[in-house]
Scaffold this active site. Structure first.
Site, PDB file in Angstrom:
ATOM      1  N   TYR A 167      63.933  63.969  36.922  1.00  0.00           N
ATOM      2  CA  TYR A 167      63.256  63.049  35.996  1.00  0.00           C
ATOM      3  C   TYR A 167      63.593  63.428  34.552  1.00  0.00           C
ATOM      4  O   TYR A 167      63.949  62.587  33.736  1.00  0.00           O
ATOM      5  CB  TYR A 167      61.753  63.135  36.266  1.00  0.00           C
ATOM      6  CG  TYR A 167      60.870  62.179  35.476  1.00  0.00           C
ATOM      7  CD1 TYR A 167      60.595  60.896  35.952  1.00  0.00           C
ATOM      8  CD2 TYR A 167      60.276  62.575  34.280  1.00  0.00           C
ATOM      9  CE1 TYR A 167      59.756  60.039  35.250  1.00  0.00           C
ATOM     10  CE2 TYR A 167      59.433  61.718  33.573  1.00  0.00           C
ATOM     11  CZ  TYR A 167      59.172  60.459  34.068  1.00  0.00           C
ATOM     12  OH  TYR A 167      58.331  59.613  33.371  1.00  0.00           O
ATOM     13  N   LYS A 171      65.504  61.056  31.927  1.00  0.00           N
ATOM     14  CA  LYS A 171      64.816  60.607  30.709  1.00  0.00           C
ATOM     15  C   LYS A 171      65.546  61.093  29.448  1.00  0.00           C
ATOM     16  O   LYS A 171      65.588  60.363  28.453  1.00  0.00           O
ATOM     17  CB  LYS A 171      63.359  61.078  30.712  1.00  0.00           C
ATOM     18  CG  LYS A 171      62.490  60.401  31.785  1.00  0.00           C
ATOM     19  CD  LYS A 171      62.285  58.914  31.508  1.00  0.00           C
ATOM     20  CE  LYS A 171      61.260  58.296  32.445  1.00  0.00           C
ATOM     21  NZ  LYS A 171      61.038  56.855  32.193  1.00  0.00           N
TER      22      LYS A 171
END
Ligand SMILES: NC(=O)c1ccc[n+]([C@@H]2O[C@H](COP(=O)([O-])OP(=O)(O)OC[C@H]3O[C@@H](n4cnc5c(N)ncnc54)[C@H](O)[C@@H]3O)[C@@H](O)[C@H]2O)c1
Length: 288
Positions: A167, A171
């Site tokens: 993640y 991101k």
């Protein structure tokens, strides 16, 4: 007079959570909405994702504000599905002025234990999904010589956190993509910016693994999770932030008030990124 009268906004991940809040906030200011969501489960995601009923509820809530709304079930991993969503939005609502590319997923695992499937899903949804969204809408925006695109990143686009490297990596990539797109489409008068939410009051972190993550306890409850979230913020009295906190930043970036702003990221994080912090996983020697 609304700040977005006559505009049309396409929002991904619109069935619930922040995406729904963005839809309602933009609709309240006069925008019609193309509400896009996968509305089904991805296997590597450890919490229930949105349903077709959730997506229909978003449409109903927008209609209750006297704005038009379309529900489009589409997976941001599919460039074709997003191109079709854009085409339908233009055919039925006239044009697309604003895109809130907000869909995302979260899962947990130590860096070396994340499965290849979970890694790929995270990169495909949380990073490639934004690229797919941009390339689906950009020819239309170039043709019109205008547009505002807002990518949802995260504070984890700036700082890492334990146990979700896939993640964090995705991101961080979102901000790179946002800046590249802002630069490439500036000559076309298309603005591209990002919002970076902190720890939000949405279903994405409401599951036993999420409770254990925020508290360090396997038996933690939603109430414990909520309490722990206060430790995340610098600003007084902030626990998990309401989705509308981010919607207000999206609205600003979508509106004419931000007409000269591109290539920027707005953290909506209650001052979280200011906190110098402690090591959450300290290694003590024998005599601490
Ligand atoms: N919840 C948090 O604490 C937090 C913090 C920082 C950033 N974010 C980001 O905010 C965004 C919104 O998340 P949220 O908090 O509202 O969570 P949420 O799970 O409530 O909403 C996410 C929505 O995206 C949809 N979605 C997921 N994968 C999709 C796909 N492949 N195609 C289309 N739709 C898809 C889901 O069905 C869901 O409706 C995400 O990008 C997330 O990474 C969330």
């Amino acid at each position: 007079m609304g700040r977005l009268d006559g505009k049309v906004a396409l929002i991904t991940g619109a069935a619930r959570g922040q995406g729904r809040a963005h839809a309602l906030t933009l609709a309240r200011e006069g925008a019609d909405i193309v509400a896009v969501d996968i509305a089904k489960q991805i296997e590597t995601v450890p919490y229930p994702m949105a349903t077709p009923e959730d997506l229909q509820e978003t449409v109903k809530l927008v209609n209750d504000l006297d704005r038009r709304a379309l529900a489009v079930e589409a997976d941001v991993r599919s460039a074709e599905a997003l191109a079709a969503a854009v085409e339908r939005g233009i055919a039925e609502l006239g044009q697309i002025d604003i895109v809130s590319s907000n869909a995302g997923i979260w899962s947990l695992g130590a860096l070396h234990e994340i499965t290849p499937e979970a890694w790929q899903d995270s990169l495909d949804v949380n990073l490639t999904g934004h690229w797919n969204m941009i390339r689906a809408v950009i020819p239309h925006m170039i043709e019109r010589g205008r547009g505002s695109i807002i990518l949802t990143a995260s504070v984890n686009a700036i700082e890492p956190c334990w146990n979700y490297a896939h993640y964090n990596a995705a991101k961080h990539g979102v901000l790179g993509l946002m800046k590249s797109a802002a630069l490439e489409y500036a000559p076309n008068n298309i603005r591209v910016n990002a919002v970076s939410p902190g720890f939000m009051k949405t279903k994405m972190n409401e599951f036993p693994g999420g409770f254990a993550f925020s508290t360090g306890r396997d038996d933690a409850t939603l109430e414990d999770h909520e309490k722990a979230s206060y430790g995340y913020y610098a600003l007084a009295g902030r626990g998990r932030l309401a989705p509308e906190a981010v919607s207000n930043a999206v609205l600003f970036l979508a509106s004419e008030e931000a007409r000269d702003i591109t290539g920027q990221n707005i953290p909506v994080d209650g001052g979280h990124l200011l906190i110098p912090g402690f090591n959450g996983n300290p290694i003590y020697d024998e005599q601490p």
